[in-house]
Scaffold this motif. Structure first.
Motif, PDB file in Angstrom:
ATOM      1  N   UNK A  13       0.834  -1.207   0.000  1.00 29.85           N
ATOM      2  CA  UNK A  13       0.000   0.000   0.000  1.00 29.85           C
ATOM      3  C   UNK A  13       0.865   1.253   0.000  1.00 29.85           C
ATOM      4  N   UNK A  14       0.228   2.397  -0.209  1.00 28.39           N
ATOM      5  CA  UNK A  14       0.992   3.644  -0.179  1.00 28.39           C
ATOM      6  C   UNK A  14       0.488   4.572   0.918  1.00 28.39           C
ATOM      7  N   UNK A  15      -0.151   3.993   1.932  1.00 33.11           N
ATOM      8  CA  UNK A  15      -0.674   4.807   3.021  1.00 33.11           C
ATOM      9  C   UNK A  15      -0.423   4.102   4.344  1.00 33.11           C
ATOM     10  N   UNK A  16       0.082   4.874   5.304  1.00 33.18           N
ATOM     11  CA  UNK A  16       0.398   4.306   6.612  1.00 33.18           C
ATOM     12  C   UNK A  16      -0.877   3.866   7.336  1.00 33.18           C
ATOM     13  N   UNK A  63      -2.262   0.590   5.972  1.00 33.77           N
ATOM     14  CA  UNK A  63      -1.443  -0.552   6.431  1.00 33.77           C
ATOM     15  C   UNK A  63      -1.893  -1.036   7.799  1.00 33.77           C
ATOM     16  N   UNK A  66       7.430  -0.330   3.276  1.00 40.14           N
ATOM     17  CA  UNK A  66       7.093   1.039   2.897  1.00 40.14           C
ATOM     18  C   UNK A  66       8.354   1.704   2.342  1.00 40.14           C
ATOM     19  N   UNK A 118       2.332  12.778   7.995  1.00 33.75           N
ATOM     20  CA  UNK A 118       2.427  12.293   6.622  1.00 33.75           C
ATOM     21  C   UNK A 118       3.773  11.638   6.363  1.00 33.75           C
ATOM     22  N   UNK A 119       3.768  10.603   5.568  1.00 38.72           N
ATOM     23  CA  UNK A 119       5.016   9.956   5.182  1.00 38.72           C
ATOM     24  C   UNK A 119       5.879  10.894   4.349  1.00 38.72           C
TER      25      UNK A 119
END
Lengths: 74, 228
Positions: B122-125, B128, B146, B173-174
């Protein structure tokens, strides 16, 4: 007192990887990160000697602080 | 058509019994972008019998820099559909399901019936953490990874561990929002994910349980930290 600060990932950009600092007694995590121009919100993991620490955690001589930013992409 | 000798070069690393276990396994890959495309490619090549791919996006031009399933010819196509087509000509002896949609906590579990392991790509913490919750409820191992810029994080969460919650549940935010992702970072982290996945599927111990691997490709440092 002597504190070793380790930075990871993008925190190293424009700063350093590992550096030894001399801080006054009673210095807490927040003091250290503010001196590095990092806000608590930017930190995903903060380890003091390999264990979770909070902004108000008081540091001791010879502590090692490790800071990790949030990494979330895929 | 059966391609004799397809797995011949795996021998010594993977026994015939291991190879059979992989053939009998089903893995869900949640996210089919940078990480997920590479993970799917490798699990297909190594002979995992069934793959279920989840992604609600179509390819766009900015995916070409890193997503192995993206080509100049398939811009606009569903990512999972493009992956399914490619994997069919990489290994026709496996089965690939393509779910055109985002993994959701309410509908996701039904798609995971019969699955042995879940790979997070995925691209979202936040998502996940949700995926780990679903895996816990379904008693499934999760291999998570990630990426951002030169950097990555990777680990294994078995039911009850909640390692992803620990690692991704805090912080804003990442940093990938600023740093993006070049071609090599998803490639490396996907390889590492697949190595942990294969170990679990063949009954070996994963190396990154209750720990995470901090990957720095700028300094080429791979450091393992315990989760405490």
């Amino acid at each position: 007192m002597r504190v070793i600060v380790k930075l990871f990932a993008t925190f190293r950009d424009g700063r350093f990887k590992v550096r030894e600092f001399d801080f006054p007694e009673e210095t807490c995590v927040l003091d250290v990160i503010q001196s590095l121009n990092i806000t608590p919100e930017e930190i995903a993991i903060c380890y003091r000697n390999g264990k979770d620490a909070k902004p108000d955690t008081v540091l001791h001589n010879d502590d090692t602080l490790a800071l990790f930013p949030p990494v979330g992409g895929g | 058509m059966v391609f004799e000798g397809r797995y011949r070069r795996n021998k010594k690393t993977l026994t015939d019994e291991d190879q059979q276990k992989l053939a009998n396994s089903a893995v869900a890959i949640v996210g089919c972008g940078g990480l997920g495309g590479h993970i799917a490619e490798q699990l297909a090549r190594i002979g995992v019998g069934k793959l279920i791919l989840f992604d609600g996006d179509r390819f766009e031009i900015s995916n070409l820099n890193r997503q192995i399933m993206a080509t100049e010819l398939n811009i606009g196509q569903w990512k999972v559909e493009a992956a399914q087509e490619r994997l069919k000509i990489v290994n026709s002896e496996i089965h690939v399901d393509a779910i055109k949609g985002w993994f959701r906590e309410d509908t996701g579990p039904e798609h995971l019936q019969g699955v042995n392991l879940v790979c997070d790509a995925l691209d979202s913490r936040e998502t996940r953490v949700m995926l780990e919750r679903v895996c816990h409820q379904m008693n499934l191992p999760l291999v998570y990874a990630s990426i951002a810029g030169w950097y990555g994080q990777l680990g294994v969460s078995l039911p009850g561990d909640f390692s992803a919650q620990w690692l991704f549940g805090r912080g804003g935010n990442g940093v990938e929002k600023t740093w993006g992702n070049p071609a090599f970072t998803p490639g490396v982290l996907a390889c590492l994910s697949v190595a942990e996945t294969v170990k679990i599927l063949i009954g070996r111990q994963p190396s990154l349980r209750n720990a995470w691997l901090q990957v720095d490709l700028l300094t080429m440092e791979f450091e393992r930290f315990k989760i405490k």
